[in-house]
Design a protein around this motif. Sequence first.
Motif, PDB file in Angstrom:
ATOM      1  N   LEU A   1       0.829  -1.203   0.000  1.00 11.53           N
ATOM      2  CA  LEU A   1       0.000   0.000   0.000  1.00 11.53           C
ATOM      3  C   LEU A   1       0.867   1.259   0.000  1.00 11.53           C
ATOM      4  O   LEU A   1       0.558   2.247  -0.677  1.00 11.53           O
ATOM      5  N   ALA A   2       1.957   1.212   0.768  1.00 12.74           N
ATOM      6  CA  ALA A   2       2.861   2.369   0.828  1.00 12.74           C
ATOM      7  C   ALA A   2       3.545   2.597  -0.515  1.00 12.74           C
ATOM      8  O   ALA A   2       3.645   3.736  -0.990  1.00 12.74           O
ATOM      9  N   VAL A   3       4.018   1.517  -1.142  1.00 12.13           N
ATOM     10  CA  VAL A   3       4.690   1.637  -2.442  1.00 12.13           C
ATOM     11  C   VAL A   3       3.707   2.153  -3.497  1.00 12.13           C
ATOM     12  O   VAL A   3       4.044   3.009  -4.320  1.00 12.13           O
ATOM     13  N   ARG A   4       2.468   1.653  -3.459  1.00  9.74           N
ATOM     14  CA  ARG A   4       1.460   2.138  -4.407  1.00  9.74           C
ATOM     15  C   ARG A   4       1.207   3.627  -4.216  1.00  9.74           C
ATOM     16  O   ARG A   4       1.115   4.388  -5.187  1.00  9.74           O
ATOM     17  N   ALA A   5       1.097   4.063  -2.953  1.00  3.59           N
ATOM     18  CA  ALA A   5       0.857   5.482  -2.679  1.00  3.59           C
ATOM     19  C   ALA A   5       2.005   6.346  -3.190  1.00  3.59           C
ATOM     20  O   ALA A   5       1.793   7.445  -3.716  1.00  3.59           O
ATOM     21  N   LEU A   6       3.228   5.846  -3.053  1.00  7.19           N
ATOM     22  CA  LEU A   6       4.393   6.585  -3.545  1.00  7.19           C
ATOM     23  C   LEU A   6       4.368   6.658  -5.072  1.00  7.19           C
ATOM     24  O   LEU A   6       4.597   7.718  -5.660  1.00  7.19           O
ATOM     25  N   LYS A   7       4.083   5.539  -5.723  1.00 10.86           N
ATOM     26  CA  LYS A   7       4.038   5.519  -7.187  1.00 10.86           C
ATOM     27  C   LYS A   7       2.951   6.443  -7.728  1.00 10.86           C
ATOM     28  O   LYS A   7       3.124   7.067  -8.775  1.00 10.86           O
ATOM     29  N   ASN A   8       1.837   6.515  -7.004  1.00 13.34           N
ATOM     30  CA  ASN A   8       0.716   7.354  -7.434  1.00 13.34           C
ATOM     31  C   ASN A   8       0.865   8.803  -6.992  1.00 13.34           C
ATOM     32  O   ASN A   8      -0.052   9.601  -7.173  1.00 13.34           O
ATOM     33  N   LYS A   9       2.010   9.118  -6.371  1.00 12.42           N
ATOM     34  CA  LYS A   9       2.314  10.474  -5.893  1.00 12.42           C
ATOM     35  C   LYS A   9       1.312  10.967  -4.850  1.00 12.42           C
ATOM     36  O   LYS A   9       1.059  12.163  -4.712  1.00 12.42           O
ATOM     37  N   GLU A  10       0.717  10.031  -4.116  1.00  7.95           N
ATOM     38  CA  GLU A  10      -0.184  10.393  -3.024  1.00  7.95           C
ATOM     39  C   GLU A  10       0.613  10.810  -1.793  1.00  7.95           C
ATOM     40  O   GLU A  10       0.106  11.525  -0.926  1.00  7.95           O
ATOM     41  N   VAL A  11       1.843  10.316  -1.682  1.00 10.53           N
ATOM     42  CA  VAL A  11       2.757  10.697  -0.602  1.00 10.53           C
ATOM     43  C   VAL A  11       4.124  10.971  -1.214  1.00 10.53           C
ATOM     44  O   VAL A  11       4.403  10.573  -2.348  1.00 10.53           O
TER      45      VAL A  11
ATOM     46  N   HIS B   1       3.162  14.313   4.644  1.00 11.28           N
ATOM     47  CA  HIS B   1       3.105  13.735   3.293  1.00 11.28           C
ATOM     48  C   HIS B   1       3.841  12.402   3.225  1.00 11.28           C
ATOM     49  O   HIS B   1       4.565  12.128   2.268  1.00 11.28           O
ATOM     50  N   ALA B   2       3.642  11.591   4.251  1.00 13.56           N
ATOM     51  CA  ALA B   2       4.376  10.325   4.362  1.00 13.56           C
ATOM     52  C   ALA B   2       3.414   9.164   4.567  1.00 13.56           C
ATOM     53  O   ALA B   2       2.315   9.326   5.095  1.00 13.56           O
TER      54      ALA B   2
ATOM     55  N   SER C   1      -1.361  15.235   5.528  1.00 14.98           N
ATOM     56  CA  SER C   1      -1.477  14.354   4.355  1.00 14.98           C
ATOM     57  C   SER C   1      -0.675  13.069   4.534  1.00 14.98           C
ATOM     58  O   SER C   1       0.017  12.624   3.627  1.00 14.98           O
ATOM     59  N   SER C   2      -0.761  12.476   5.721  1.00  8.25           N
ATOM     60  CA  SER C   2      -0.027  11.247   6.007  1.00  8.25           C
ATOM     61  C   SER C   2      -0.972  10.076   6.234  1.00  8.25           C
ATOM     62  O   SER C   2      -2.122  10.251   6.630  1.00  8.25           O
ATOM     63  N   LYS C   3      -0.441   8.887   5.945  1.00  5.52           N
ATOM     64  CA  LYS C   3      -1.138   7.629   6.224  1.00  5.52           C
ATOM     65  C   LYS C   3      -0.255   6.820   7.169  1.00  5.52           C
ATOM     66  O   LYS C   3       0.956   6.704   6.961  1.00  5.52           O
ATOM     67  N   PHE C   4      -0.866   6.221   8.198  1.00  4.77           N
ATOM     68  CA  PHE C   4      -0.135   5.382   9.134  1.00  4.77           C
ATOM     69  C   PHE C   4      -0.788   4.001   9.185  1.00  4.77           C
ATOM     70  O   PHE C   4      -2.017   3.899   9.231  1.00  4.77           O
TER      71      PHE C   4
END
Length: 322
Positions: free
Chosen positions: A147-157, A228-229, A254-257
């Motif tokens: 999920l974290a890698v997907r968010a990074l690829k999608n520029k969500e974080v 943003h992390a 704008s963070s997800k934990f």
Amino acid sequence: MSERVISIETYSPIEIYGVNDTHLDLIKKQFPKLKIVARGDVIKAFGEEEELNAFENKFSLLLLSYDKFGKITDSDILQIMRAGEEETNNLIREQQPDDVLVHGRDGRIVKALTINQQKLVESSGANDLVFAIGPAGTGKTYTAVALAVRALKNKEVRRIILTRPAVEAGENLGFLPGDLKDKLDPYLQPLYDALRDMLPTQKLLTYIEDGTIEVAPLAFMRGRTLDHAFAILDEAQNTTSSQLKMFLTRMGKSSKFIVTGDITQVDLPRNQESGLIHAIKILKDIPGMDFIYLDQRDIIRHRLVIKIIEAYGKERNNLKTP
């Protein structure tokens, strides 16, 4: 003459351009009116606006195809680049990723494999803080990293923070060889392993070097604000209440934990309550966060792992029975 810039920073250039730029050369042939130049993870195209729009649309579709299938072939390129407008729209609908979280190395597909893993995926989309609790092998950490890698690829974080408490599970940290990093790396190895499955080696090294991805012991989080992390705390059952509170209060804009842990494998001293168990008691009714529980049905390791966990569970229950 106009210019268009396309970034592929979340992809491996060799996967997109092809070995010796064979894919890129084939793409260039489909747009003879454009001058197309690739430098690292940036592509620049020069030409008339209409032609540039067509190139950008087709190239975006090519990346969608890579996201779905984990590879690009010459036939994929020719089909996409030569498709008419209506056919292109149909291809976009077909290529849109479904339940795939990320495409890892060697075309590996990473997706939720069980009902509770899918619940974790959905909950992370709806909540900024999710606790994923379950025994070993249920894929809670692996799914969280995906999920974290997907968010990074999608520029969500903008970055990924992965952390674990360095608690001695039967070993003595002081007697491990090397400096502090050498001593702590074994505790962080499962997080590195998950990342290696999901990102090309060179891209992962670049992300670690420039701080886009940080894998660090929990103590290194103190005093920081994570804006943003996408932050993951793994093995949270081995945190104290104060440590877990410290981590949770690092949450910035704008963070997800995601917090993962197995409350049946606490390695803290017997007289010390697990921070994860304490958090379940006091945080469970707060809106905006969620608790997802995984169990033996979600175990995706060797079939014997299920039997082993069941046996230990029975013994624990027998000890509690008066």
